[in-house]
Design an enzyme around this catalytic site. Structure first.
Site, short mmCIF file in Angstrom:
data_model
loop_
_atom_site.label_atom_id
_atom_site.label_comp_id
_atom_site.label_asym_id
_atom_site.label_seq_id
_atom_site.Cartn_x
_atom_site.Cartn_y
_atom_site.Cartn_z
CB SER A 135 -5.34 4.66 -5.87
OG SER A 135 -6.65 4.61 -6.39
CG ASP B 125 -10.14 -0.04 -1.28
OD1 ASP B 125 -11.12 0.18 -2.03
OD2 ASP B 125 -8.97 0.16 -1.65
CG HIS C 219 -8.90 3.59 -2.11
ND1 HIS C 219 -8.38 2.45 -2.67
CD2 HIS C 219 -8.55 4.61 -2.96
CE1 HIS C 219 -7.76 2.75 -3.80
NE2 HIS C 219 -7.84 4.05 -3.99
#
Length: 328
Positions: free
Chosen positions: A167, A272, A302
């Protein structure tokens, strides 16, 4: 199946409260944390050992090191292990090295890949907006290069280093990789590749997957917007090069990645909202001559591999191929 309800309070979703003066208050109970395990009871019970070391006293930055117990038991040998420098996620606003899902993920990675993992902290926004996290990321590499720590000196092959992150950590790994080209000489530390796991990228214009997955329950676009608002330089929008590497000077910077000869893995999940942006970044890097491995999976939200050891096994198999095909 009915459409999930949108996340109504993006601040509460990530455990923060925005104060009237623009600062934030983080909820320290929102996420579980884990301590390091520096003393192995046995290789079977503790296949990986870990410890915390200070990087920069003045910035209060530190890192957690992970070493396979078998390597410690073998003693110092001429065959050192690849080093993965792993930057944690959290939108540049929340979380820490010792957040339990990141700790467990690094533990599994050290064990499954037979590598040393160094997971550095970095200062968070909005108290420290970008590029502070990138500067801390480079600072961690300089610390590793100069460190007298026994684990680093004895077990980590500094000529075989990979920068990785999940991320925001994926965004950080990418930007630290760029900055390493202009940093003071890092030798003998040599970066061989970048592993961008569900990297946090975004732009002003919504991509198709952001529109389609606007009610995602893990990291929806309105939560990402809050993180960008809190971490980008004051006055910048999401088309800043920190958030959107496909605009401005971003494409020219990709040329640098290509000239450095770095292999890059871009990994994303089909559920995601950022997956289309991640695909665009990977495509543009390929067009710029970067050696890119794309790993996009259907049905994954995600950061899915953080909490699912079965999914992380398949991710680690792809990373293993990248690392050992790049061996010096």
């Amino acid at each position: 199946m009915s459409e999930p309800s949108p996340v109504s309070d993006p601040y509460a979703h990530i455990g923060i409260v925005k104060n009237p003066d623009g600062s934030i208050t983080r909820d320290p109970t929102k996420f579980p944390y884990a301590s390091a395990t520096p003393d192995p009871t046995s290789p079977l019970l503790t296949p990986v050992v870990s410890k915390d070391i200070t990087v920069n006293h003045s910035n209060s930055t530190w890192m957690r090191l992970y070493v396979p117990t078998a390597a410690l038991n073998d003693g110092v040998s001429s065959k050192k292990l690849p080093l993965v420098v792993y930057y944690h996620g959290g939108g540049f606003v929340i979380c820490s090295v010792d957040f339990k899902p990141f700790h467990d993920f690094c533990n599994r990675m050290a064990r499954e890949l037979n590598v040393v993992v160094a997971s550095p902290s970095y200062r968070l926004a909005p108290e420290h907006r970008l590029p502070t996290a990138y500067e801390d990321g480079v600072d961690a590499l300089k610390f590793i290069r100069n460190s007298d720590d026994e684990w680093i000196k004895s077990y980590a092959d500094l000529s075989n280093v990979f920068l990785m992150g999940t991320s925001a950590g994926g965004n950080l790994a990418y930007n630290v990789g760029l900055r390493s080209a202009f940093a003071e000489d890092l030798s003998p530390l040599r970066i061989r590749g970048l592993i961008l796991h569900h990297p946090f990228f975004g732009g002003e214009e919504r991509c198709e997957s952001e529109i389609r997955l606007k009610n995602d329950q893990v990291f929806p676009p309105n939560v990402a917007d809050v993180c960008w608002e809190l971490c980008l330089p004051v006055g910048a929008n999401r088309d800043h090069e920190y958030s959107n590497p496909t605009v401005g000077d971003g494409p020219k910077q990709m040329d640098i990645i290509g000239r450095l000869g770095l292999k890059v893995m871009v990994s994303g999940g089909g559920l995601d909202p950022m997956i289309d942006m991640q695909r665009d970044v990977a495509k543009l890097m390929k067009e710029k001559g970067v050696d890119v491995v794309e790993r996009f999976t259907d049905g994954d939200v995600h950061g899915a591999e953080l909490g699912d050891p079965t999914k992380s096994e398949t991710l680690f198999a792809s990373i293993r191929n990248l690392i050992y095909s790049s061996a010096p």
